[in-house]
Scaffold this motif. Sequence first.
Motif, PDB file in Angstrom:
ATOM      1  N   LYS A 103      -0.360  11.345   2.657  1.00 59.48           N
ATOM      2  CA  LYS A 103      -0.267  10.100   2.383  1.00 59.48           C
ATOM      3  C   LYS A 103      -0.292   8.831   3.480  1.00 59.48           C
ATOM      4  O   LYS A 103      -0.975   7.859   3.438  1.00 59.48           O
TER       5      LYS A 103
ATOM      6  N   VAL B 151      -8.737   7.984  -1.488  1.00 56.08           N
ATOM      7  CA  VAL B 151      -8.744   7.515  -0.227  1.00 56.08           C
ATOM      8  C   VAL B 151      -9.144   8.911   0.644  1.00 56.08           C
ATOM      9  O   VAL B 151      -8.491   9.926   0.412  1.00 56.08           O
TER      10      VAL B 151
ATOM     11  N   THR C 201      -3.283  11.205  -1.981  1.00 50.92           N
ATOM     12  CA  THR C 201      -4.176  10.174  -1.405  1.00 50.92           C
ATOM     13  C   THR C 201      -5.149   9.344  -2.123  1.00 50.92           C
ATOM     14  O   THR C 201      -6.141   8.887  -2.010  1.00 50.92           O
ATOM     15  N   GLU C 202      -4.522   8.799  -3.234  1.00 51.74           N
ATOM     16  CA  GLU C 202      -5.041   8.102  -4.535  1.00 51.74           C
ATOM     17  C   GLU C 202      -4.522   6.681  -4.312  1.00 51.74           C
ATOM     18  O   GLU C 202      -3.243   6.543  -4.378  1.00 51.74           O
ATOM     19  N   LEU C 203      -5.407   5.686  -4.426  1.00 53.68           N
ATOM     20  CA  LEU C 203      -4.734   4.074  -4.327  1.00 53.68           C
ATOM     21  C   LEU C 203      -4.884   3.772  -6.002  1.00 53.68           C
ATOM     22  O   LEU C 203      -6.210   3.961  -6.399  1.00 53.68           O
TER      23      LEU C 203
ATOM     24  N   ALA D  87      -3.869   8.275   4.486  1.00 50.53           N
ATOM     25  CA  ALA D  87      -4.407   7.588   3.347  1.00 50.53           C
ATOM     26  C   ALA D  87      -4.116   6.106   3.370  1.00 50.53           C
ATOM     27  O   ALA D  87      -5.016   5.125   3.321  1.00 50.53           O
ATOM     28  N   VAL D  88      -2.650   5.684   3.629  1.00 51.14           N
ATOM     29  CA  VAL D  88      -2.340   4.475   3.585  1.00 51.14           C
ATOM     30  C   VAL D  88      -2.881   3.754   4.799  1.00 51.14           C
ATOM     31  O   VAL D  88      -3.495   2.540   4.706  1.00 51.14           O
TER      32      VAL D  88
ATOM     33  N   VAL E 233      -0.343   3.985  -3.008  1.00 49.40           N
ATOM     34  CA  VAL E 233      -1.104   5.373  -2.519  1.00 49.40           C
ATOM     35  C   VAL E 233      -0.251   6.459  -2.666  1.00 49.40           C
ATOM     36  O   VAL E 233       1.105   6.505  -2.485  1.00 49.40           O
TER      37      VAL E 233
ATOM     38  N   LEU F 258       0.689  -1.234  -0.033  1.00 45.93           N
ATOM     39  CA  LEU F 258      -0.107  -0.027   0.145  1.00 45.93           C
ATOM     40  C   LEU F 258       0.967   1.207  -0.024  1.00 45.93           C
ATOM     41  O   LEU F 258       0.545   2.298  -0.621  1.00 45.93           O
TER      42      LEU F 258
ATOM     43  N   ALA G  10      -6.640   2.967   3.781  1.00 46.04           N
ATOM     44  CA  ALA G  10      -6.748   2.035   2.888  1.00 46.04           C
ATOM     45  C   ALA G  10      -6.510   0.525   3.318  1.00 46.04           C
ATOM     46  O   ALA G  10      -7.196  -0.388   3.033  1.00 46.04           O
TER      47      ALA G  10
END
Length: 149
Positions: free
Chosen positions: A131, A124, A96-98, A134-135, A92, A88, A138
Amino acid sequence: MPQIPLHYVDLRTFCYATEDEKRVEEALRTFLPDGDDEPFEIERAESEGHYGDRILVLSARVERADEVRHVLSRLADLESFDALIDELDERVTENTELFLRLDKQAAFAGDVRLGEGITFRGKVEAYPAKKERAVENAEEVLERLRERE
């Protein structure tokens, strides 16, 4: 899964001149929820390749929580689900996008595998929008998916 920490999921694939559009659409629909009365909307945009060949871009944005849950539940079918969780931090972005790339050929057969052909981008939810947060979010949602399976 009560809360989904994703604002939306974008799915996108290309249909090249050598491919059957219906088959490519079917592969993309492997990840999309079924519509109540009509199928989930897929946007189409035509483009042109380097040699003038037609390329059709098929894309869908999933925003409603139940629909996002459906897309995520399909990811739970990945054989490499544990590896996905371990990766992850690389998947990510600072925004903040997976990001995932899924195998289009496997998707056509109804299977879910990492590979080439379908791009998955999930925004996310993270407050503050960092980040690291967000990780964590996720990872939390993917761990919950793993526990359900």
